[in-house]
Design an enzyme around this catalytic site. Structure first.
Site, PDB file in Angstrom:
ATOM      1  N   HIS A   1       0.868  -1.186   0.000  1.00  0.00           N
ATOM      2  CA  HIS A   1       0.000   0.000   0.000  1.00  0.00           C
ATOM      3  C   HIS A   1       0.902   1.233   0.000  1.00  0.00           C
ATOM      4  O   HIS A   1       2.013   1.191   0.530  1.00  0.00           O
ATOM      5  CB  HIS A   1      -0.834   0.122   1.277  1.00  0.00           C
TER       6      HIS A   1
ATOM      7  N   ASP B   1       2.384   1.928   3.334  1.00  0.00           N
ATOM      8  CA  ASP B   1       3.415   1.010   3.847  1.00  0.00           C
ATOM      9  C   ASP B   1       4.813   1.503   3.531  1.00  0.00           C
ATOM     10  O   ASP B   1       5.769   1.164   4.239  1.00  0.00           O
ATOM     11  CB  ASP B   1       3.301  -0.380   3.192  1.00  0.00           C
TER      12      ASP B   1
END
Ligand code: XUL
Ligand code: CO
Length: 433
Positions: free
Chosen positions: A99, A102
């Protein structure tokens, strides 16, 4: 090089009798099965969020892991990427998934967040060019930050819809730039907490239009990967609109997207929906929307989506059987959407969790491939429906209720039930797992 995984060797295949903890017993990437290397069949991916971003919290307690890259600076985000690629190398992982949240620190403004993302994407691109690991899929995290608490595309506030569109656009650009094979949308907050404050129709309409815009953008930028919706019935929202595969299919048809979008199906999500994983896979295959899988398992007593690594060959083998029956993966793969337990503090725990899971999947895949090659199960299935090959059976589907009723009378039909042979088929299964 960081020294995070210091002393941990590259994992090699040593065969089923090896007692070396740091070895594969069943996953032999170069072994050819059904005309294809095992690595190319299984297409394993490491999930960045669980292994490198998650801090070990649960609803009763916070961080348990102390990782040298935890923090909100670009330098630490780059260290995280260095460690991630070191782990991919140790495992020989062909893919990873992430993501936006992240890999980059959140900025004070959207523009800053986007700049941070672009800088890290360049860094990840350099890493990809000097390592073998590629991107299976990218996705935007539209569930953690408080701005998403009432939804992203389904938020009652149009400003949040706009922010969601901008976030997905930035992550689709990132995924495209990194040569990602797919783009995933998981709508953890696309649902409701209470119907008392929810306009269901408008929320679903907005979600449908949003997905159309995603597909329009994919074609505009020439992204060749597959757009995937990841169904989940609830958690964090009380109800999520992408409840299960069948629900997602109905949604795609409603918005004219059933030829454009497929599903990323997760073991634990299937279970939360009251299904088995293989049910969801078989349903998706039958509807032509089986895209990719998030492999994990839930703790069946806690009832939460615990995202544990898979640990059962019989359970995993039935799942791969459905994948193989559907012709195997094309752009999809096996993403380990799984995290080590919060007490598993050591760097070696991270590595060995993946090693064990890759071995479980490889054993399961081999069992499924052997059963498919044997053919007995498919022969039994075909035989069960053989009556439908006859001309008078086909005529039933073309004709009317009147015609069917006339056939019953004319042919004096009085059907005799036949055994479904479930236990015999289960015995057959058990010869292979
Ligand atoms: C949450 C979940 C996500 C998606 C990507 O249950 O599975 O990690 O896979 O957003
Ligand atoms: Co998932």
């Amino acid at each position: 090089m960081t020294d995070f995984f210091k002393g941990i060797p590259q994992i090699k295949y040593e065969g089923p009798t090896s007692t070396n903890e740091f070895a594969f017993r069943h996953y032999n990437p170069d072994e050819v099965l059904m005309g294809k290397r095992m690595e190319d069949h299984l297409r394993f991916a490491v999930a960045y969020w669980h292994s490198f971003a998650w801090q070990g919290g649960d609803p009763f307690g916070g961080q348990t892991f102390e990782r040298p890259w935890f923090g909100d600076t670009m330098a630490l985000a780059k260290m995280k990427a260095d460690v991630a690629f070191e782990m991919f190398d140790i495992l020989g992982a062909p893919f990873y998934c992430f993501h936006d949240a992240d890999v980059r620190p959140e900025g004070a403004t959207f523009a800053q967040s986007k700049r941070n993302l672009e800088e890290i994407v360049d860094y990840l691109g350099q890493k990809q060019s000097s390592h073998k690991t590629k991107l299976l899929w990218g996705t935007a995290n539209m569930f953690s930050h408080r701005r998403w608490m009432s939804g992203a595309a389904t938020n009652p506030d149009p400003d949040v819809y706009a922010y969601a569109a901008a976030s997905v656009q930035a992550m689709m650009d990132a995924t495209h730039k990194l040569g990602g094979a797919n783009y995933v949308l998981w709508g953890g907050r696309e649902g409701y907490e209470t119907l008392l404050n929810t306009d269901l129709k408008s929320e679903r309409d907005h979600a449908g239009r949003f997905l159309q815009q995603v597909v329009e953008y994919k074609h505009k930028i020439g992204f060749k990967g597959t757009i995937l919706i990841e169904p989940k019935p609830q958690e964090p929202s009380k109800h999520q609109y992408d409840y299960d595969v069948a629900t997602v299919y109905g949604f795609l048809v409603q918005f004219g997207l059933e030829k454009e979008v497929k599903c990323n199906i997760e073991t634990g999500h299937a279970f939360l929906a009251g299904h088995s994983f293989e049910h969801e896979l078989a349903m998706a295959a039958s509807l032509g929307i089986l895209g990719s899988i998030d492999m994990n398992r839930n703790d069946l007593q806690s009832g939460w989506d615990t995202d544990q690594f898979p640990n059962s060959v019989p359970d995993t083998a039935v799942a791969y059987y459905e994948v193989l029956r559907a012709g195997g993966f094309t752009s999809g793969g096996t993403n380990f959407d799984a995290k080590v337990r919060r007490q598993s503090l050591d760097p070696a725990d991270l590595i060995l969790a993946h090693v064990g899971a890759m071995d479980i999947c490889a054993r399961s895949f081999k069992a499924a491939a052997a059963l498919l090659a044997d053919g007995s199960l498919e022969q039994a299935r075909t035989a069960r429906y053989a009556g439908w090959d006859k001309a008078e059976a086909k005529a039933l589907l073309k004709g009317s209720l009147d015609a069917a009723a006339a056939t019953v009378t004319a042919r004096g039909l009085n059907p005799e039930p036949r055994s479904g042979r479930q236990e015999r088929l289960e015995n057959l299964w058990n010869r292979f797992v």
